[in-house]
Design a protein around this motif. Structure first.
Motif, PDB file in Angstrom:
ATOM      1  N   TYR A  62      -7.338 -20.461   5.040  1.00  0.00           N
ATOM      2  CA  TYR A  62      -6.510 -19.770   4.043  1.00  0.00           C
ATOM      3  C   TYR A  62      -7.336 -19.178   2.901  1.00  0.00           C
ATOM      4  O   TYR A  62      -6.865 -18.276   2.201  1.00  0.00           O
ATOM      5  N   ASP A  63      -8.564 -19.642   2.693  1.00  0.00           N
ATOM      6  CA  ASP A  63      -9.295 -19.349   1.453  1.00  0.00           C
ATOM      7  C   ASP A  63      -9.387 -17.866   1.123  1.00  0.00           C
ATOM      8  O   ASP A  63      -9.153 -17.448  -0.014  1.00  0.00           O
ATOM      9  N   ALA A  64      -9.754 -17.034   2.091  1.00  0.00           N
ATOM     10  CA  ALA A  64      -9.942 -15.609   1.812  1.00  0.00           C
ATOM     11  C   ALA A  64      -8.623 -14.861   1.673  1.00  0.00           C
ATOM     12  O   ALA A  64      -8.609 -13.722   1.177  1.00  0.00           O
ATOM     13  N   TYR A  65      -7.524 -15.469   2.091  1.00  0.00           N
ATOM     14  CA  TYR A  65      -6.213 -14.810   1.955  1.00  0.00           C
ATOM     15  C   TYR A  65      -5.919 -14.509   0.499  1.00  0.00           C
ATOM     16  O   TYR A  65      -5.270 -13.511   0.174  1.00  0.00           O
ATOM     17  N   TRP A  66      -6.403 -15.370  -0.370  1.00  0.00           N
ATOM     18  CA  TRP A  66      -6.229 -15.212  -1.817  1.00  0.00           C
ATOM     19  C   TRP A  66      -6.733 -13.849  -2.287  1.00  0.00           C
ATOM     20  O   TRP A  66      -6.130 -13.220  -3.162  1.00  0.00           O
ATOM     21  N   SER A  67      -7.834 -13.379  -1.718  1.00  0.00           N
ATOM     22  CA  SER A  67      -8.463 -12.158  -2.214  1.00  0.00           C
ATOM     23  C   SER A  67      -8.081 -10.904  -1.451  1.00  0.00           C
ATOM     24  O   SER A  67      -8.228  -9.797  -1.976  1.00  0.00           O
ATOM     25  N   VAL A  68      -7.600 -11.026  -0.207  1.00  0.00           N
ATOM     26  CA  VAL A  68      -7.254  -9.824   0.547  1.00  0.00           C
ATOM     27  C   VAL A  68      -5.787  -9.427   0.379  1.00  0.00           C
ATOM     28  O   VAL A  68      -5.407  -8.290   0.692  1.00  0.00           O
ATOM     29  N   LEU A  69      -4.954 -10.352  -0.107  1.00  0.00           N
ATOM     30  CA  LEU A  69      -3.538 -10.038  -0.261  1.00  0.00           C
ATOM     31  C   LEU A  69      -3.255  -9.018  -1.360  1.00  0.00           C
ATOM     32  O   LEU A  69      -2.500  -8.057  -1.127  1.00  0.00           O
ATOM     33  N   PRO A  70      -3.792  -9.164  -2.598  1.00  0.00           N
ATOM     34  CA  PRO A  70      -3.430  -8.230  -3.675  1.00  0.00           C
ATOM     35  C   PRO A  70      -3.637  -6.759  -3.354  1.00  0.00           C
ATOM     36  O   PRO A  70      -2.742  -5.944  -3.618  1.00  0.00           O
ATOM     37  N   PRO A  71      -4.790  -6.341  -2.765  1.00  0.00           N
ATOM     38  CA  PRO A  71      -4.906  -4.913  -2.447  1.00  0.00           C
ATOM     39  C   PRO A  71      -3.907  -4.453  -1.393  1.00  0.00           C
ATOM     40  O   PRO A  71      -3.428  -3.316  -1.445  1.00  0.00           O
ATOM     41  N   TYR A  72      -3.579  -5.320  -0.444  1.00  0.00           N
ATOM     42  CA  TYR A  72      -2.586  -4.972   0.576  1.00  0.00           C
ATOM     43  C   TYR A  72      -1.238  -4.693  -0.079  1.00  0.00           C
ATOM     44  O   TYR A  72      -0.598  -3.660   0.202  1.00  0.00           O
ATOM     45  N   LEU A  73      -0.797  -5.586  -0.957  1.00  0.00           N
ATOM     46  CA  LEU A  73       0.499  -5.388  -1.614  1.00  0.00           C
ATOM     47  C   LEU A  73       0.460  -4.194  -2.561  1.00  0.00           C
ATOM     48  O   LEU A  73       1.449  -3.451  -2.678  1.00  0.00           O
ATOM     49  N   ALA A  74      -0.666  -4.002  -3.246  1.00  0.00           N
ATOM     50  CA  ALA A  74      -0.767  -2.863  -4.169  1.00  0.00           C
ATOM     51  C   ALA A  74      -0.596  -1.542  -3.424  1.00  0.00           C
ATOM     52  O   ALA A  74       0.149  -0.654  -3.861  1.00  0.00           O
ATOM     53  N   VAL A  75      -1.277  -1.407  -2.294  1.00  0.00           N
ATOM     54  CA  VAL A  75      -1.165  -0.173  -1.509  1.00  0.00           C
ATOM     55  C   VAL A  75       0.258  -0.025  -0.973  1.00  0.00           C
ATOM     56  O   VAL A  75       0.820   1.088  -0.981  1.00  0.00           O
ATOM     57  N   TYR A  76       0.849  -1.114  -0.502  1.00  0.00           N
ATOM     58  CA  TYR A  76       2.223  -1.040  -0.004  1.00  0.00           C
ATOM     59  C   TYR A  76       3.168  -0.534  -1.087  1.00  0.00           C
ATOM     60  O   TYR A  76       4.008   0.354  -0.839  1.00  0.00           O
TER      61      TYR A  76
END
Length: 294
Positions: A62-76
């Motif tokens: 789960y550790d890297a999920y913390w950092s890859v989620l925000p840009p995904y949601l921002a673009v969405y």
């Protein structure tokens, strides 16, 4: 398992997780609320990552999920809202978020030894849970952090997905704080890696930024989430009362859990760390006190 194979497995799990999230956003029922659609997609992706964690008996999946989620949601939010926010502010927010995400994810990749290793806090939490190990793994290690991060990124939604005030001076302040926070974390990361490489047995870190703050990386992290809150307030000043909720939650987590756990572990493994505690401030940087004369 080698580091390369471990990274490959984590990458495939994340592709499946975000593929699931995207499928929901594209073909799932429309709630008429972009923030709620994003939250449901976020939870679905978390469930997929949790499944990978259980399959590999390693919650560090789960550790890297913390950092890859925000840009995904921002673009969405930008795409789904047809870029409803101020164009300049949107570019500033995306720039800070992607800068932060690249630094944090890169640091994770550099320091990640492979799936033979798991963050020491996770097995400790599971062992303490006893028969409740499974729900503790899901809720405490996966789902609650997901909600914390989502709360922290809600100012992005306010800044890029809704009409708001034109870009102004507060956006400039947020930009400076956000870029400064990422730069501080980048420097602190490099200093810590060099220290770990060259340290003597039992030596405690008190060099560079770590001589001004015992946790400069956490100070930078809190500052980043504060910057996002400022971007949100710049767009919607009347919503200030909830736009800073994520910053408050992150600060509470670091002060109430992360820092105390790290301090206790450091003292247990390196008794000399007590001298660092006596001289160096815990979070807010300032010049360290001098060592007491023998």
């Amino acid at each position: 398992m080698s580091k390369t194979e471990s990274l490959t497995r984590v990458t495939l799990a994340y592709l499946l997780a975000f593929g699931t999230a995207t499928a929901w956003l594209v073909w799932g029922p429309d709630t008429d609320r972009l923030w709620l659609d994003a939250l449901i997609a976020d939870v679905l992706a978390t469930v997929v990552v949790f499944g990978a964690s259980r399959w590999h008996h390693n919650s560090s999946f789960y550790d890297a999920y913390w950092s890859v989620l925000p840009p995904y949601l921002a673009v969405y939010w930008v795409v789904a809202s047809s870029a409803a926010g101020d164009d300049v502010r949107t570019l500033l927010v995306l720039g800070v978020v992607f800068l932060w995400a690249v630094r944090l994810t890169a640091n994770w990749v550099i320091t990640f030894p492979g799936l033979h290793h798991e963050d020491w806090r996770y097995p400790m939490l599971r062992e303490r849970a006893g028969r409740l190990e499974l729900p503790v793994d899901f809720f405490a290690i996966h789902l609650i952090p997901t909600f914390q991060v989502f709360l922290g990124v809600l100012p992005i939604y306010a800044a890029v997905a809704r009409p708001g005030r034109d870009v102004g001076w507060l956006d400039g302040v947020a930009l400076v704080i956000g870029v400064g926070a990422v730069t501080l974390e980048l420097v602190a990361d490099g200093q810590m890696r060099r220290f770990i490489r060259d340290r003597s047995p039992g030596e405690a870190m008190d060099r560079g930024l770590w001589g001004w703050s015992r946790h400069p990386n956490y100070f930078g992290e809190i500052s980043f989430w504060f910057a996002l809150g400022l971007f949100g307030i710049a767009a919607a000043p009347g919503d200030w009362w909830w736009l800073m909720a994520g910053t408050v939650a992150m600060t509470a987590m670091f002060l109430g859990a992360s820092i105390p756990m790290m301090e206790a572990r450091s003292l247990e493994r390196r008794p000399s760390y007590q001298d660092v505690i006596d001289r160096v401030p815990m979070l807010l940087p300032r010049p360290p006190r001098r060592r007491a004369a023998p």
